[in-house]
Design a protein around this motif. Structure first.
Motif, PDB file in Angstrom:
ATOM      1  N   GLY A 107      55.055 -63.138 -28.757  1.00 38.07           N
ATOM      2  CA  GLY A 107      54.275 -63.088 -29.996  1.00 38.07           C
ATOM      3  C   GLY A 107      54.163 -61.665 -30.498  1.00 38.07           C
ATOM      4  O   GLY A 107      53.401 -60.877 -29.915  1.00 38.07           O
ATOM      5  N   PRO A 108      54.865 -61.278 -31.539  1.00 38.18           N
ATOM      6  CA  PRO A 108      54.872 -59.877 -31.986  1.00 38.18           C
ATOM      7  C   PRO A 108      53.505 -59.295 -32.297  1.00 38.18           C
ATOM      8  O   PRO A 108      53.300 -58.089 -32.112  1.00 38.18           O
ATOM      9  N   SER A 109      52.571 -60.087 -32.766  1.00 41.65           N
ATOM     10  CA  SER A 109      51.244 -59.554 -33.091  1.00 41.65           C
ATOM     11  C   SER A 109      50.366 -59.357 -31.865  1.00 41.65           C
ATOM     12  O   SER A 109      49.332 -58.693 -31.949  1.00 41.65           O
TER      13      SER A 109
ATOM     14  N   ASN B 263      58.014 -55.705 -34.920  1.00 44.96           N
ATOM     15  CA  ASN B 263      58.356 -57.024 -35.456  1.00 44.96           C
ATOM     16  C   ASN B 263      59.560 -57.589 -34.716  1.00 44.96           C
ATOM     17  O   ASN B 263      60.235 -56.885 -33.949  1.00 44.96           O
ATOM     18  N   GLY B 264      59.827 -58.872 -34.935  1.00 46.25           N
ATOM     19  CA  GLY B 264      60.868 -59.556 -34.182  1.00 46.25           C
ATOM     20  C   GLY B 264      62.257 -58.998 -34.375  1.00 46.25           C
ATOM     21  O   GLY B 264      63.156 -59.290 -33.577  1.00 46.25           O
TER      22      GLY B 264
ATOM     23  N   MET C 164      61.054 -70.384 -34.434  1.00 42.61           N
ATOM     24  CA  MET C 164      59.779 -69.863 -34.910  1.00 42.61           C
ATOM     25  C   MET C 164      58.684 -70.825 -34.471  1.00 42.61           C
ATOM     26  O   MET C 164      58.839 -72.040 -34.589  1.00 42.61           O
TER      27      MET C 164
ATOM     28  N   GLN D 224      54.849 -60.599 -37.817  1.00 42.96           N
ATOM     29  CA  GLN D 224      55.262 -61.989 -37.662  1.00 42.96           C
ATOM     30  C   GLN D 224      55.789 -62.611 -38.948  1.00 42.96           C
ATOM     31  O   GLN D 224      55.941 -63.830 -39.037  1.00 42.96           O
TER      32      GLN D 224
ATOM     33  N   ASN E 255      56.478 -66.164 -32.222  1.00 40.25           N
ATOM     34  CA  ASN E 255      55.414 -66.448 -33.182  1.00 40.25           C
ATOM     35  C   ASN E 255      55.789 -65.940 -34.571  1.00 40.25           C
ATOM     36  O   ASN E 255      56.238 -64.794 -34.724  1.00 40.25           O
ATOM     37  N   THR E 256      55.579 -66.784 -35.564  1.00 37.69           N
ATOM     38  CA  THR E 256      55.704 -66.371 -36.960  1.00 37.69           C
ATOM     39  C   THR E 256      54.467 -66.820 -37.725  1.00 37.69           C
ATOM     40  O   THR E 256      53.732 -67.693 -37.284  1.00 37.69           O
TER      41      THR E 256
END
Length: 276
Positions: free
Chosen positions: A119-121, A129-130, A184, A165, A152-153
């Motif tokens: 999960g990037p956040s 970011n991804g 995603m 995301q 995660n988006t």
């Protein structure tokens, strides 16, 4: 309403009660975002989980774990029920990729794993970011292992930075890693149209509706599911954040043809996560 004859729930938490005190932002998500009670932070017992699956027609579930916790509740469950339960494995320190990727490879060798997730956040203060190169060792290792990646988006529920995301960052990823099976997860709000356009563009990109009550899915996604995206959208609940019962009930009430609903609930995930 279309009867649900079979489904896979591709994102389930069984150990939230084992994690100790939840961070303040998670408590806020429970109370302000999902309006949930304390059961959201509970752990599951294996017989209870299997009974629920049997009662709902859920053939398989993917339960989340960390690659560096081989004694976790999730790993024990999947070891006992490898045909019904697979693992979604996370917990990577992508700033130290070599030990993390060695750990992932060992974990996949020894356990029934459906995918790796990130999960990037939720790590690195949302700075990566991804599409950032810090993810490339994970993508390359996943291609080597023929392992899907779930990322995660969409804006996260917690009050943490969300721009990382945005699904547009996966555009470059899909270009550079056409071999990567990429999904995603947690929807793509408020960037649904971007996510749909990317799925049209890239054969290897899918989307999972985990943590989204089906009755709130946008019309643009439902239209895509019924037309060009029949094979691209995958069901999941994120139980106990949202219960499997609620999500399957609401899914059965969507205005989807039986073939489309079956693809969403079962066939798409069966092909994407369980075909190897």
């Amino acid at each position: 309403m279309t009867a649900v004859s079979r489904a896979n729930d591709c994102l389930v938490n069984v150990d939230m009660g084992d994690r100790g005190k939840q961070p303040d932002w998670m408590v806020r998500v429970k109370e302000d975002y999902f309006k949930a009670d304390q059961t959201m932070f509970s752990s599951r017992e294996l017989p209870e989980l299997i009974d629920e699956m049997d009662g709902l027609g859920v053939k398989r579930a993917v339960i989340l774990c960390r690659y560096n916790d081989p004694e976790s509740r999730a790993v024990k469950f999947a070891t006992q029920e490898p045909e019904r339960l697979r693992l979604g494995v996370g917990g990577f320190n992508l700033l130290r990729p070599v030990p993390s990727m060695k750990g992932l490879e060992t974990f996949v060798r020894n356990n029934p794993v459906a995918y790796a997730n990130v999960g990037p956040s939720f790590w690195g203060d949302g700075m990566y970011n991804g599409g950032d190169a810090v993810y490339y060792p994970l993508y390359a290792k996943a291609c080597e292992l023929e392992l899907p990646i779930c990322i995660n988006t969409g804006l996260p529920g917690p009050p943490i930075p969300g721009e990382a995301q945005n699904p547009i960052h996966l555009d470059r990823v899909c270009c550079r890693f056409p071999e990567l099976k990429l999904c995603m997860i947690h929807g793509a709000d408020p960037w649904w149209d971007t996510a749909i356009r990317l799925m049209i563009k890239y054969a290897n990109l899918h989307l999972m509706t985990s943590a989204w009550a089906p009755k709130y899915l946008p019309n643009s996604l439902l239209h895509y599911m019924a037309t060009r995206g029949k094979s691209k959208i995958i069901f999941a609940s994120d139980s106990p954040v949202l219960s499997t019962t609620r999500c399957l009930t609401e899914a059965s009430q969507l205005e989807l043809e039986p073939e489309v609903l079956d693809g969403y609930l079962w066939a798409n995930s069966e092909r994407f996560f369980f075909s190897n």
